[in-house]
Design a protein around this motif. Sequence first.
Motif, mmCIF file in Angstrom:
data_model
loop_
_atom_site.group_PDB
_atom_site.id
_atom_site.type_symbol
_atom_site.label_atom_id
_atom_site.label_comp_id
_atom_site.label_asym_id
_atom_site.label_seq_id
_atom_site.Cartn_x
_atom_site.Cartn_y
_atom_site.Cartn_z
ATOM 1 N N GLN A 1 36.266 40.372 33.146
ATOM 2 C CA GLN A 1 36.177 39.640 34.822
ATOM 3 C C GLN A 1 37.190 40.605 35.169
ATOM 4 O O GLN A 1 36.828 40.449 36.959
ATOM 5 N N MET A 2 37.564 41.174 35.176
ATOM 6 C CA MET A 2 39.333 41.805 35.765
ATOM 7 C C MET A 2 39.195 43.252 36.003
ATOM 8 O O MET A 2 38.772 43.216 37.627
ATOM 9 N N ARG A 3 38.707 43.853 34.965
ATOM 10 C CA ARG A 3 37.199 45.420 35.660
ATOM 11 C C ARG A 3 36.308 45.201 37.003
ATOM 12 O O ARG A 3 35.780 45.958 37.935
ATOM 13 N N PHE A 4 35.464 43.347 36.739
ATOM 14 C CA PHE A 4 34.757 42.934 37.696
ATOM 15 C C PHE A 4 35.403 42.983 38.909
ATOM 16 O O PHE A 4 34.386 43.410 39.852
ATOM 17 N N TYR A 5 36.337 42.619 39.181
ATOM 18 C CA TYR A 5 37.299 42.363 40.411
ATOM 19 C C TYR A 5 37.580 43.826 41.138
ATOM 20 O O TYR A 5 37.548 44.318 41.825
ATOM 21 N N ALA A 6 37.997 44.662 39.902
ATOM 22 C CA ALA A 6 38.388 45.372 40.638
ATOM 23 C C ALA A 6 36.587 46.310 41.092
ATOM 24 O O ALA A 6 37.160 47.642 42.001
ATOM 25 N N ASP A 7 35.912 46.226 39.997
ATOM 26 C CA ASP A 7 34.666 47.749 41.112
ATOM 27 C C ASP A 7 34.171 46.595 42.107
ATOM 28 O O ASP A 7 33.983 46.893 42.918
ATOM 29 N N CYS A 8 34.154 45.186 42.301
ATOM 30 C CA CYS A 8 33.833 44.574 43.749
ATOM 31 C C CYS A 8 34.734 45.402 44.637
ATOM 32 O O CYS A 8 34.179 44.788 45.426
ATOM 33 N N VAL A 9 36.451 45.104 45.054
ATOM 34 C CA VAL A 9 36.490 45.718 46.058
ATOM 35 C C VAL A 9 37.007 46.350 46.145
ATOM 36 O O VAL A 9 37.473 47.776 47.058
ATOM 37 N N SER A 10 36.105 48.122 45.156
ATOM 38 C CA SER A 10 36.321 48.967 45.075
ATOM 39 C C SER A 10 35.828 50.298 46.449
ATOM 40 O O SER A 10 35.635 50.495 46.649
ATOM 41 N N LYS A 11 34.610 49.611 46.419
ATOM 42 C CA LYS A 11 34.187 50.545 48.003
ATOM 43 C C LYS A 11 34.717 49.849 49.248
ATOM 44 O O LYS A 11 34.186 50.245 49.877
ATOM 45 N N TYR A 12 36.259 49.574 49.339
ATOM 46 C CA TYR A 12 36.463 48.924 50.896
ATOM 47 C C TYR A 12 37.698 49.769 50.026
ATOM 48 O O TYR A 12 38.469 49.781 49.441
ATOM 49 N N ASP A 13 38.273 49.945 51.014
ATOM 50 C CA ASP A 13 39.396 50.605 51.771
ATOM 51 C C ASP A 13 40.547 50.313 51.160
ATOM 52 O O ASP A 13 40.763 48.993 50.514
ATOM 53 N N GLU A 14 41.899 50.801 50.408
ATOM 54 C CA GLU A 14 42.443 50.754 49.462
ATOM 55 C C GLU A 14 43.595 49.528 49.704
ATOM 56 O O GLU A 14 43.247 48.474 48.382
ATOM 57 N N GLU A 15 43.482 49.918 50.800
ATOM 58 C CA GLU A 15 44.394 48.381 51.425
ATOM 59 C C GLU A 15 44.208 47.460 51.640
ATOM 60 O O GLU A 15 44.924 45.932 51.436
ATOM 61 N N LEU A 16 42.265 46.693 51.670
ATOM 62 C CA LEU A 16 41.793 45.973 52.067
ATOM 63 C C LEU A 16 41.118 46.052 50.704
ATOM 64 O O LEU A 16 40.708 44.178 51.003
ATOM 65 N N GLY A 17 40.740 46.761 50.209
ATOM 66 C CA GLY A 17 40.372 46.015 48.707
ATOM 67 C C GLY A 17 41.188 45.719 47.573
ATOM 68 O O GLY A 17 40.810 46.279 46.735
#
Length: 604
Positions: free
Chosen positions: A149-165
């Motif tokens: 799940q932790m990796r999935f959270y990281a994957d989910c936000v990775s497509k957004y800007d570093e500061e915002l995701g």
Amino acid sequence: LLSACSNAFVSIASFKSSVSRSDRAYGTSHSSSALFSTEAKAKTLFDTVDERTGKPTGTSFLPADVVELAAKGNPIEKAKLAKDGTSAFIDVYEYARKIREGEMTWEEVEKADLDTRLKYVGMLHRGKRTPGQFMMRLKVPNGIVNADQMRFYADCVSKYDEELGVVDITTRANIQLRGVKIEDAPDIIDGLHARNQTSFQSALDSVRNMVGSPLAGIDDQEMVDTREFCNALNDLVSLDPVTETRGNPMWGNLPRKFNIAVSGSRDDFAHTHINDIGLQPCPHAKTGEMGFNVVLGGYMSIKRVAEAISANMWIKADRESVVTLSEAILRIFRDESERKDRQKARLMWLVEKYGVEEWKKAVTKEITSYDRGVSVEDAQPAPSGKFERRELLGIHKQPQDGKVRVGVLVPSGRLSRHECREIADIADKYSDGEVRLTVEQNIIFPNVDEDKVDELLAEPAFGAGKRLKTNPGFIEGNIVSCTGAQFCGLALIETKSNAEALGKKLERLVTVDRPIRIHWTGCPNSCGQVQVADIGIMGGPARKEIDGKKMAVPGCKIFVGGRVGEDAHLALEPYKEGIPLDDDDLLPVLVDILKTEFGAKEKR
Ligand code: SRM
Ligand code: SF4
């Protein structure tokens, strides 16, 4: 359309944490009495079904007189009637498809959906700060997640800007994903459901994340293992008992948010005193059987901050009792609480309207009508004798031979995608993939082999200059912060980055001989729970002389002396107000408070 959404309708049957798979159906067994016990209730819209979900809606469960009240109620009540929240996920899928296919833009999403209704599925548009991007709030019963799940959270936000995701751990030991765009939401929802998690019913007028003990099952002073109860309560409120799909329409139209916390020990790591329902473990005085004393009505808001009061009730610590009591209270709350003034639509107001003993009678009557053999007794004498609340950070022995828990600081609860992946890798290596979240927004690796601890501590994730820390100072290690102005449109000040920076500065300035809990909250809603803190910093007005003129500047009110645990106490009145946030102003005030109230010594 329904087949397009079928992933959102994942059956819960195979999910391992679904402990309360029920034989229930709406309108039968227990709920026949709950829903239709009076003539007025018989006039519900229960027979109506949303043709898109094939299920009754939240409104279907409301007695006719409540629907009438809601129709004359506040704008959110009217919006809920106009378009029920229980089908919001279908619209998320539909909007996403259209945006992906170029048929519309996010700006064309219906305003009521964008601002309010999509919250029902945990999608909160951050329109004021990051237009077009959402925070997605999950449900993490008892705050337990795993490496996948932790990796999935990281994957989910990775497509957004570093500061915002980024990924936040919340003050309800929960997870929020940031930066999410509506066109990406279906994949995230599907991915969550495939991992036995959801964002459904996590915000708006829903029962919020179930808070339990972060030490459940790994605690030598445990009185009750809270995991079973948090999972059962989570199923009660967000698992449809008939279709066994995500989202329970029975609780789809509550008058307001509703918080439940189950404590597992005398430490009360779950903060029962600031929840609408708080279950405090306590053995029965005569039989010694383990049960819960029930406290009710704790909450924080702009209008009022209230510590929970005793309901003079004790129930057995078994699943049926816990679920039945909560269900009875929720049913009465749903059908009788305020629908006009949202500020008065929290449980405390309803309990006060009844009076404690009358309320107890009403709840007991409701429970009896379910005919499940659940009994309610008077509150039992709470455990007494010396007890010292324990630490969650650091390395502590577990009752399991050769195992320890390792608590790690996550400053302000904020995690980058990279840190999420580091945590996942460490969990896989040392804690069988498991990670516990705390309401202090930190993490615990459970079940670590004692002889592997040195290796864990030497992991690069905790190296010099890294944010995650296994041995933080007493001040920086105990900072909690709400979201604040970076993302929250209600914030009067920026919180998380200020909190993290200020913690480090205070560590350099003073020495304290025990953990000092400093909480930050950006506005009086107090999501950062300043009233429970040793020192609470709440965004508020301040003025400062700049170039010879008094100017309004970002400032704060300071609260001192809140307590958590058995001896919980809320600091209701500000200790100081109008302090500008600048280091020149705030730092000396805090150093002074630390010295005078907490025995701090200044470092020379
Ligand atoms: Fe909260 C509204 C964030 C815990 C009391 N809270 C909000 C909103 C949704 C406002 C908004 O639309 O922007 C915030 C979203 C900001 C964002 O982008 O994250 C927000 N609340 C949070 C979180 C994320 C703070 C954090 O950084 O950890 C917490 C999420 C918990 C969760 O996982 O579900 C959070 N909020 C709390 C708590 C603490 C708790 O539950 O122990 C409280 C006080 C306890 C309580 O509810 O009684 C709290 N939040 C509020 C209130 C005031 C409630 C009231 O009755 O008036 C609001 C305003 C509202 O609901 O209208 C609010
Ligand atoms: Fe936003 Fe205020 Fe809650 Fe902070 S306390 S997250 S600023 S609503």
